[in-house]
Design an enzyme around this catalytic site. Sequence first.
Site, PDB file in Angstrom:
ATOM      1  N   LEU A  75     -27.561  -3.357 -69.273  1.00 50.94           N
ATOM      2  CA  LEU A  75     -26.389  -4.219 -69.118  1.00 50.94           C
ATOM      3  C   LEU A  75     -25.962  -4.281 -67.661  1.00 50.94           C
ATOM      4  CD1 LEU A  75     -24.218  -3.284 -72.219  1.00 50.94           C
ATOM      5  CD2 LEU A  75     -26.267  -4.700 -72.057  1.00 50.94           C
TER       6      LEU A  75
ATOM      7  N   GLY B 253     -29.590  -0.639 -71.877  1.00 56.36           N
ATOM      8  CA  GLY B 253     -29.783  -1.928 -72.553  1.00 56.36           C
ATOM      9  C   GLY B 253     -31.219  -2.440 -72.447  1.00 56.36           C
TER      10      GLY B 253
ATOM     11  N   ASN C  61     -29.635   6.169 -71.842  1.00 54.79           N
ATOM     12  CA  ASN C  61     -29.032   7.189 -70.974  1.00 54.79           C
ATOM     13  C   ASN C  61     -27.516   7.054 -70.842  1.00 54.79           C
ATOM     14  OD1 ASN C  61     -29.481   4.717 -69.614  1.00 54.79           O
ATOM     15  ND2 ASN C  61     -29.256   5.703 -67.633  1.00 54.79           N
ATOM     16  N   GLU C  62     -26.892   6.339 -71.785  1.00 55.86           N
ATOM     17  CA  GLU C  62     -25.465   6.023 -71.643  1.00 55.86           C
ATOM     18  C   GLU C  62     -24.589   7.246 -71.390  1.00 55.86           C
ATOM     19  OE1 GLU C  62     -27.464   4.459 -73.608  1.00 55.86           O
ATOM     20  OE2 GLU C  62     -27.044   2.323 -73.548  1.00 55.86           O
TER      21      GLU C  62
HETATM   22  C1  LIG Z   1     -16.517   4.893 -75.901  1.00 58.11           C
HETATM   23  C2  LIG Z   1     -17.257   3.761 -75.298  1.00 58.11           C
HETATM   24  C3  LIG Z   1     -16.984   3.628 -73.860  1.00 58.11           C
HETATM   25  C4  LIG Z   1     -17.320   2.579 -73.194  1.00 58.11           C
HETATM   26  C5  LIG Z   1     -18.087   1.460 -73.737  1.00 58.11           C
HETATM   27  C6  LIG Z   1     -18.592   0.605 -72.674  1.00 58.11           C
HETATM   28  C7  LIG Z   1     -19.767   0.034 -72.663  1.00 58.11           C
HETATM   29  C8  LIG Z   1     -20.781  -0.010 -73.732  1.00 58.11           C
HETATM   30  C9  LIG Z   1     -21.554   1.215 -73.898  1.00 58.11           C
HETATM   31  C10 LIG Z   1     -22.864   1.376 -73.791  1.00 58.11           C
HETATM   32  C11 LIG Z   1     -23.856   0.340 -73.584  1.00 58.11           C
HETATM   33  C12 LIG Z   1     -24.354   0.311 -72.203  1.00 58.11           C
HETATM   34  C13 LIG Z   1     -25.572  -0.107 -71.922  1.00 58.11           C
HETATM   35  C14 LIG Z   1     -26.103  -0.267 -70.553  1.00 58.11           C
HETATM   36  O1  LIG Z   1     -27.147  -0.840 -70.390  1.00 58.11           O
HETATM   37  S1  LIG Z   1     -25.208   0.307 -69.193  1.00 58.11           S
HETATM   38  C15 LIG Z   1     -26.243   0.023 -67.792  1.00 58.11           C
HETATM   39  C16 LIG Z   1     -27.090   1.205 -67.581  1.00 58.11           C
HETATM   40  N1  LIG Z   1     -28.095   0.974 -66.585  1.00 58.11           N
HETATM   41  C17 LIG Z   1     -28.493   1.898 -65.755  1.00 58.11           C
HETATM   42  O2  LIG Z   1     -28.023   3.019 -65.775  1.00 58.11           O
HETATM   43  C18 LIG Z   1     -29.559   1.523 -64.783  1.00 58.11           C
HETATM   44  C19 LIG Z   1     -29.131   1.728 -63.394  1.00 58.11           C
HETATM   45  N2  LIG Z   1     -30.198   1.317 -62.496  1.00 58.11           N
HETATM   46  C20 LIG Z   1     -31.282   2.072 -62.219  1.00 58.11           C
HETATM   47  O3  LIG Z   1     -31.498   3.121 -62.753  1.00 58.11           O
HETATM   48  C21 LIG Z   1     -32.205   1.540 -61.167  1.00 58.11           C
HETATM   49  O4  LIG Z   1     -31.558   0.491 -60.503  1.00 58.11           O
HETATM   50  C22 LIG Z   1     -33.575   1.035 -61.695  1.00 58.11           C
HETATM   51  C23 LIG Z   1     -34.418   2.233 -62.155  1.00 58.11           C
HETATM   52  C24 LIG Z   1     -33.425   0.029 -62.824  1.00 58.11           C
HETATM   53  C25 LIG Z   1     -34.324   0.338 -60.518  1.00 58.11           C
HETATM   54  O5  LIG Z   1     -34.373   1.201 -59.424  1.00 58.11           O
HETATM   55  P1  LIG Z   1     -34.724   0.629 -57.964  1.00 58.11           P
HETATM   56  O6  LIG Z   1     -34.774   1.806 -57.060  1.00 58.11           O
HETATM   57  O7  LIG Z   1     -35.895  -0.254 -58.041  1.00 58.11           O
HETATM   58  O8  LIG Z   1     -33.500  -0.326 -57.602  1.00 58.11           O
HETATM   59  P2  LIG Z   1     -32.029   0.085 -57.082  1.00 58.11           P
HETATM   60  O9  LIG Z   1     -32.067   0.235 -55.611  1.00 58.11           O
HETATM   61  O10 LIG Z   1     -31.489   1.241 -57.863  1.00 58.11           O
HETATM   62  O11 LIG Z   1     -31.200  -1.199 -57.514  1.00 58.11           O
HETATM   63  C26 LIG Z   1     -31.398  -2.431 -56.863  1.00 58.11           C
HETATM   64  C27 LIG Z   1     -30.115  -3.232 -56.941  1.00 58.11           C
HETATM   65  O12 LIG Z   1     -29.839  -3.511 -58.334  1.00 58.11           O
HETATM   66  C28 LIG Z   1     -28.516  -3.076 -58.641  1.00 58.11           C
HETATM   67  N3  LIG Z   1     -28.475  -2.618 -60.055  1.00 58.11           N
HETATM   68  C29 LIG Z   1     -29.176  -1.641 -60.601  1.00 58.11           C
HETATM   69  N4  LIG Z   1     -28.891  -1.518 -61.915  1.00 58.11           N
HETATM   70  C30 LIG Z   1     -27.957  -2.436 -62.178  1.00 58.11           C
HETATM   71  C31 LIG Z   1     -27.245  -2.791 -63.369  1.00 58.11           C
HETATM   72  N5  LIG Z   1     -27.433  -2.196 -64.552  1.00 58.11           N
HETATM   73  N6  LIG Z   1     -26.346  -3.795 -63.289  1.00 58.11           N
HETATM   74  C32 LIG Z   1     -26.119  -4.427 -62.131  1.00 58.11           C
HETATM   75  N7  LIG Z   1     -26.768  -4.141 -60.951  1.00 58.11           N
HETATM   76  C33 LIG Z   1     -27.674  -3.148 -61.008  1.00 58.11           C
HETATM   77  C34 LIG Z   1     -28.264  -1.948 -57.656  1.00 58.11           C
HETATM   78  O13 LIG Z   1     -26.905  -1.728 -57.524  1.00 58.11           O
HETATM   79  C35 LIG Z   1     -28.909  -2.477 -56.408  1.00 58.11           C
HETATM   80  O14 LIG Z   1     -28.040  -3.435 -55.863  1.00 58.11           O
HETATM   81  P3  LIG Z   1     -27.872  -3.564 -54.282  1.00 58.11           P
HETATM   82  O15 LIG Z   1     -27.384  -2.240 -53.799  1.00 58.11           O
HETATM   83  O16 LIG Z   1     -26.885  -4.670 -54.086  1.00 58.11           O
HETATM   84  O17 LIG Z   1     -29.246  -3.888 -53.753  1.00 58.11           O
END
Ligand SMILES: CC/C=C\C/C=C\C/C=C\C/C=C/C(=O)SCCNC(=O)CCNC(=O)[C@H](O)C(C)(C)COP(=O)(O)OP(=O)(O)OC[C@H]1O[C@@H](n2cnc3c(N)ncnc32)[C@H](O)[C@@H]1OP(=O)(O)O
Length: 287
Positions: free
Chosen positions: A109, A154, A178-179
């Site tokens: 997400l 997600g 990994n939430e």
């Molecule tokens: C009681 C309930 C409480 C609350 C409920 C609320 C919500 C609902 C609950 C759960 C559902 C949630 C589901 C989700 O999917 S949450 C999102 C989780 N995602 C992550 O943890 C992934 C994070 N990202 C990474 O691990 C790495 O980016 C990745 C391995 C994918 C790629 O690594 P790489 O080294 O290639 O790139 P980066 O330099 O890390 O990132 C590049 C760039 O992209 C931006 N980025 C990364 N992930 C996200 C994302 N999920 N959304 C938006 N943007 C993202 C990152 O910031 C970098 O941006 P920039 O610095 O501008 O270049």
Amino acid sequence: MANVLRNSAKFGFSGVLSQLSIHSRHGRECVSPCFSLQQRNNSTSPKIKVDLDSSTGVAVLRMQSPPVNSLSLDFLTEFCINLEKLEMDRSCRGLIITSTLSKVFSAGLDIMEMYGKSPERCGEFWKAVQEMWLKLYGSNMATIAAINGSSPAGGCLMSIGCDYRIMVDNPRYSIGLNETQLGIVAPFWFKDTLVNTVGNRAAELSLELGLLYSAPDALKIGLVDQLVPEDQVLSTAQDTMSKWLAIPDHARQIDQCVYIIYNTSPLPLDHARQMDQCVISVCIYYI
Ligand SMILES: CC/C=C\C/C=C\C/C=C\C/C=C/C(=O)SCCNC(=O)CCNC(=O)[C@H](O)C(C)(C)COP(=O)(O)OP(=O)(O)OC[C@H]1O[C@@H](n2cnc3c(N)ncnc32)[C@H](O)[C@@H]1OP(=O)(O)O
């Protein structure tokens, strides 16, 4: 139940979901005359590209939203529209989902969607997340995730929403729900989908510790079904798809439908969906 089974034979799982009073309207019987041949065969949009090979009946959906294919409202809307079009296309029986980005399948997400947005926008966003899962998990098509990069949260949900997962054999790529590591909680239907994939105990450990698995470890617990070298992920997905499509659609669909009905909580029901949407929207709003 007898009705559900009768309907499942007629409409497939998506059809059964609609019989259970939800949104889904796209059983194989329902072919819209609105799409031109060209529209049906190829569609290019900014974040997603779909190619349907009408000789094999297999579509490849490529996520192409840099930097990390995060699931924003726009992305999810496009994803669902594309899925809906394919679902309504009689000539499409199988769907392969992959990424055009190097190293990332989907980062899950879009974090920006969960920050500083109005309650209305949070609600709309969460509805789109639900819609993506319902459409994918309930699809009448055989679905394969060709996971050619990391796929946390997600992104993992999208992968386990498919019938089969092939991942690139690279220990640097990780996948998992990994939430909890982020201080949030995966909703119950994420949990159900994971339990249906890896079983109860592995899912419990995985969710509570918010584990991200390297590709080899993901294979060990059954989170993915197969590992292949990077350059073979798509061809393996195509070969595997031909095996899935050798099974008559109705038999596969009924089997999947029965499995899901017995093993999944009632998100397809309107009230459960609305309650989930409400709880999560409030949570996101107050994060
Ligand atoms: C009681 C309930 C409480 C609350 C409920 C609320 C919500 C609902 C609950 C759960 C559902 C949630 C589901 C989700 O999917 S949450 C999102 C989780 N995602 C992550 O943890 C992934 C994070 N990202 C990474 O691990 C790495 O980016 C990745 C391995 C994918 C790629 O690594 P790489 O080294 O290639 O790139 P980066 O330099 O890390 O990132 C590049 C760039 O992209 C931006 N980025 C990364 N992930 C996200 C994302 N999920 N959304 C938006 N943007 C993202 C990152 O910031 C970098 O941006 P920039 O610095 O501008 O270049």
